[in-house]
Write a protein that holds these residues in place. Structure first.
Motif, mmCIF file in Angstrom:
data_model
loop_
_atom_site.group_PDB
_atom_site.id
_atom_site.type_symbol
_atom_site.label_atom_id
_atom_site.label_comp_id
_atom_site.label_asym_id
_atom_site.label_seq_id
_atom_site.Cartn_x
_atom_site.Cartn_y
_atom_site.Cartn_z
ATOM 1 N N ASP A 113 0.842 -1.200 0.000
ATOM 2 C CA ASP A 113 0.000 0.000 0.000
ATOM 3 C C ASP A 113 0.876 1.247 0.000
ATOM 4 N N GLU A 114 2.031 1.112 0.632
ATOM 5 C CA GLU A 114 2.967 2.236 0.700
ATOM 6 C C GLU A 114 4.382 1.688 0.540
ATOM 7 N N ALA A 115 5.196 2.364 -0.243
ATOM 8 C CA ALA A 115 6.570 1.879 -0.458
ATOM 9 C C ALA A 115 7.445 3.002 -0.983
ATOM 10 N N LEU A 116 8.734 2.891 -0.705
ATOM 11 C CA LEU A 116 9.693 3.734 -1.411
ATOM 12 C C LEU A 116 10.010 3.039 -2.734
ATOM 13 N N VAL A 117 10.200 3.830 -3.767
ATOM 14 C CA VAL A 117 10.478 3.257 -5.080
ATOM 15 C C VAL A 117 11.809 3.816 -5.569
ATOM 16 N N LEU A 118 12.738 2.934 -5.829
ATOM 17 C CA LEU A 118 14.057 3.344 -6.316
ATOM 18 C C LEU A 118 14.193 2.880 -7.760
ATOM 19 N N THR A 119 14.454 3.834 -8.656
ATOM 20 C CA THR A 119 14.651 3.475 -10.066
ATOM 21 C C THR A 119 16.084 3.821 -10.467
ATOM 22 N N LEU A 120 16.726 2.869 -11.121
ATOM 23 C CA LEU A 120 18.124 3.024 -11.523
ATOM 24 C C LEU A 120 18.270 2.539 -12.957
ATOM 25 N N ASP A 121 18.787 3.393 -13.839
ATOM 26 C CA ASP A 121 19.044 2.918 -15.199
ATOM 27 C C ASP A 121 20.167 3.706 -15.856
ATOM 28 N N GLY A 122 20.278 3.624 -17.189
ATOM 29 C CA GLY A 122 21.310 4.385 -17.902
ATOM 30 C C GLY A 122 20.986 5.866 -17.821
ATOM 31 N N VAL A 123 19.975 6.262 -18.546
ATOM 32 C CA VAL A 123 19.453 7.631 -18.444
ATOM 33 C C VAL A 123 18.080 7.672 -19.097
ATOM 34 N N GLY A 124 17.225 8.517 -18.510
ATOM 35 C CA GLY A 124 15.928 8.775 -19.134
ATOM 36 C C GLY A 124 16.016 10.120 -19.819
ATOM 37 N N GLU A 125 15.131 11.044 -19.443
ATOM 38 C CA GLU A 125 15.270 12.393 -20.002
ATOM 39 C C GLU A 125 16.539 13.024 -19.436
ATOM 40 N N ARG A 126 16.626 13.031 -18.122
ATOM 41 C CA ARG A 126 17.776 13.629 -17.458
ATOM 42 C C ARG A 126 18.199 12.756 -16.276
ATOM 43 N N LEU B 195 10.985 12.237 -4.778
ATOM 44 C CA LEU B 195 11.704 12.696 -3.588
ATOM 45 C C LEU B 195 13.099 13.221 -3.934
ATOM 46 N N ARG B 196 13.813 12.509 -4.778
ATOM 47 C CA ARG B 196 15.173 12.937 -5.122
ATOM 48 C C ARG B 196 15.616 12.249 -6.410
ATOM 49 N N GLU B 197 16.640 12.814 -7.029
ATOM 50 C CA GLU B 197 17.164 12.160 -8.228
ATOM 51 C C GLU B 197 18.627 12.524 -8.464
ATOM 52 N N ILE B 198 19.307 11.669 -9.191
ATOM 53 C CA ILE B 198 20.673 11.940 -9.653
ATOM 54 C C ILE B 198 20.577 12.062 -11.169
ATOM 55 N N ASN B 199 21.263 13.053 -11.706
ATOM 56 C CA ASN B 199 21.093 13.352 -13.129
ATOM 57 C C ASN B 199 22.302 12.977 -13.977
ATOM 58 N N PHE B 200 22.051 12.827 -15.278
ATOM 59 C CA PHE B 200 23.071 12.606 -16.291
ATOM 60 C C PHE B 200 24.155 13.688 -16.164
ATOM 61 N N PRO B 201 25.424 13.372 -16.338
ATOM 62 C CA PRO B 201 25.997 12.103 -16.809
ATOM 63 C C PRO B 201 26.360 11.121 -15.702
ATOM 64 N N HIS B 202 25.921 11.408 -14.480
ATOM 65 C CA HIS B 202 26.290 10.527 -13.362
ATOM 66 C C HIS B 202 25.272 9.394 -13.282
ATOM 67 N N SER B 203 25.684 8.227 -13.716
ATOM 68 C CA SER B 203 24.717 7.147 -13.926
ATOM 69 C C SER B 203 25.330 5.796 -13.573
#
Lengths: 49, 616
Positions: free
Chosen positions: B147-160, B176-184
């Protein structure tokens, strides 16, 4: 033409005014490149773009 | 009725998914239909299939949702070139025409393509665009049992974004937060994949499989020079060693100089201990980063549930470490964690967030989540199978389901390689008993035989086990189900074999020849296994087969590898299965209630599969 209007709206919404000169130059240069070559195929090893 | 179509396309792993009133009706990758692995093409056939499965036409759709936002990606592209200029002109010169000519017009292209299906779109059908990491996060949270969860997504790159964290609660996902290209993290792993001579976006699994043969002796060097890892798991990559942001390769000469060797020549240069040590090192660094991210989230937020998606979430070794670390009580991973899964996520974003439709409880559904075991692709009626096989020239026996399972179990117990084509095709990169090649895990020679004579792939690559859900902990150090083969766990200590001193002293590929347990074919050189627990609720026929194999042998485990050869997409139709069967050393094949024996087939129908598909 509609794509240009959408791009303008996008840049206004994103307040990325500093990208304007680059975008205009790019459209000119890009247009030239497109016109002077046969095909545009992404050559990248990873499809970053 | 509300019908929403999600689309992922134009980069890699094109796919389509269809929701009707929030229920996942169908989802499939385009590669399965076109037979071109990881195809980036518009998913025409996958969409046609999804619509047919629901009995709908294009005009019946309320919304069509694309999985990312092209303009945001274009913005990132321009900003990247601006910040790296004058470096990157070569890449700029190649990329700009592609964008000006093609990618900026994705909306127009999509509308044109959509209107070519069966009468086209209705005037009221909306075309929407979701964000890439939001699509990933939606595909991980909405079908999850939480019903409630933190969701962590990790990949090459999406838009940014390359890494993103969301809070999933009710029907909403809050960034909540994100790390942007080129740090992937995805691109770091891909950079090593490239450097080690494997194909980017495809060979990452091989790095993960190769890692246990090596020693992680470069971890400190990577963390010292390439990756600035902070205690909270955030990281920066030193771009002086990489070339993907501005060039046409993943790594550069400085990268090669750092490790003291040039890039391995793909396919021609043998794998040396150095390459195995590099694989072990990048795998260890990946695990360290993922664990740091997860542990920091667990410290900061009260939620005890974690969902994972994005290409990096297919790193089942790292997933297993996250599970065993215990920072979160429960984790759930989207089985189609790559970009194909974004098609599903994009549709779910429209249903739950755009239309504000409530999210129904998922935990009580078959398999304990909303994915229906990930069996979301095409299936074929028995009469249709027989017609198709006959047309392909196949000789077969039609058996009752119980008799067929019994025959297959007997053949497996005799050491035969059995093709298993039953029910709906899986959505995502793993074969889960719908389109699988099966073998006896007790055989000490089966790993090599399957790799070299059936799959035509590198001998070092491990095989995964399917085990009855109720028997998981008897075989593996795992106390919960792993239905999607996304968790790596160790083989139970009691099943392991004592190593002699000579065995323990072996290095690299030589380790492969040592029997490490009573199920050696699925025990990797570090005693690990990529476990699939088989649930009677979601795949009764596969469950029955393993149960019969257990009755005959006392072993409730089978080798399960995808039904394809190296470079080939997993088979989709009975004809695909028959051709693959005839092109390899598979012994028997079960398609629906049809049972095929290799010796009874017309040898003239055999085709050379060793070089039919481009190597991946």
């Amino acid at each position: 033409m509609s794509i240009l209007i959408e791009l303008v709206h996008f840049l206004v919404a994103r307040k990325k005014y500093w990208l304007w000169p680059m975008l205009i130059a790019l459209i000119l240069i890009g247009g030239l490149i497109v016109l002077t070559q046969g095909s545009a195929i992404a050559p990248f090893i990873y499809t970053v773009f | 009725m509300a019908a929403i179509l999600g689309i992922s396309a134009f980069y890699h792993d094109s796919a389509a998914a269809l929701l009707v009133d929030g229920e996942i009706i169908a989802a499939a990758q385009e590669e399965r239909f076109t037979r071109q692995k990881h195809t980036p093409d518009y998913p025409r056939q996958a969409i046609d299939y999804c619509l047919a499965e629901a009995g709908l036409k294009m005009a019946d759709l309320d919304q069509v949702v694309f999985y990312d936002k092209p303009f945001l990606k274009f913005e990132r592209l321009l900003e990247t070139y601006a910040s790296f200029a004058p470096r990157g002109f070569a890449s700029f010169r190649k990329a700009v025409p592609v964008w000006i000519k093609d990618k900026l017009f994705q909306k127009t292209h999509l509308l044109e393509e959509l209107n070519q299906h069966d009468g086209g779109m209705d005037g009221k059908t909306e075309l929407l665009f979701s964000e890439h990491h939001l699509s990933h996060a939606a595909s991980a949270f909405y079908p999850s049992p939480f019903d409630e969860a933190l969701v962590l997504t990790l990949d090459g790159v999406g838009e940014r974004a390359t890494t993103a964290v969301f809070l999933g609660k009710g029907n909403q996902l809050t960034p909540l937060r994100e790390i942007n290209f080129p740090h992937s993290l995805g691109l770091l792993y891909s950079a090593f994949t490239y450097y080690l001579g494997f194909k980017v976006n495809s060979g990452e699994y091989k790095i993960m499989g190769l890692a246990p043969y090596g020693e992680p002796r470069f971890v400190d060097l990577i963390l010292d020079k390439l990756v600035d890892l902070k205690p909270d798991g955030s990281f920066r990559l030193d771009q002086r060693y990489f070339n993907y942001a501005t060039g046409l390769t993943m790594t550069n000469r400085r990268f090669a100089d750092l490790f003291g060797q040039p890039r391995r020549e793909p396919e021609t240069e043998d794998l040396a201990q150095f390459h195995m040590d590099m694989a072990a090192s990048v795998q260890a660094v990946t695990e360290r980063i993922v664990l740091a991210l997860v542990q920091d989230l667990a410290r900061e937020f009260d939620t005890r549930n974690l969902c994972l998606a994005g290409g990096v979430a297919l790193n089942c070794v790292a997933n297993g470490k996250v599970l065993r670390d215990g920072a979160f009580d429960r984790i759930w991973i989207q089985p189609a964690s790559g970009d194909a899964g974004c098609a599903l996520g994009a549709a779910q974003v429209a249903w739950h967030m755009e239309q504000d439709q409530p999210r129904l409880p998922q935990a009580d559904r078959p398999g304990g989540d909303g994915m229906k075991g990930s069996y979301l692709g095409p299936e074929f009626e028995q009469a249709d199978i027989e017609t198709r096989l006959r047309a392909a020239g196949a000789e077969f026996h039609v058996l009752a389901p119980a008799a067929l399972s019994d025959r297959a179990a007997t053949d497996l117990a005799e050491g035969k390689a059995v093709g298993w084509f039953q029910g709906r095709m899986e959505f995502g990169p793993r074969a889960l008993g719908g389109r699988s090649i099966l073998g006896d895990p007790r055989s000490p020679t089966m790993q090599k035989t399957l790799n070299l004579k059936v799959k035509y792939r590198e001998s070092f690559r491990p095989f995964a086990p399917s085990v009855l859900k109720e028997r998981v902990s008897e075989y593996f150090d795992l106390n919960e189900p792993s239905p999607y083969m996304l968790i790596v766990a160790d083989v139970q200590k009691a099943r392991r074999k004592q190593m002699s001193e000579a065995d323990q002293a072996l290095f690299g590929i030589d380790k492969l020849n040592v029997q490490r347990s009573d199920i050696p074919a699925i025990t990797h050189v570090d005693y690990s296994a990529r476990v699939q627990s088989v649930d009677h609720e979601t795949n009764p026929r596969y469950h029955d087969l393993i149960s019969r194999f257990e009755e005959k042998t006392g072993c409730a485990v089978l080798i399960n590898t995808s039904f394809n050869v190296r470079g080939e997409p997993i088979v989709c139709t009975p004809e695909d299965a028959f051709h693959c069967f005839m092109g390899t050393d598979m012994d028997t094949l079960a398609v629906g209630n049809c049972y095929l024996v290799k010796g009874e087939q017309d040898p003239a129908l055999a085709e050379d599969y060793t070089s039919k598909y481009a190597l991946d």
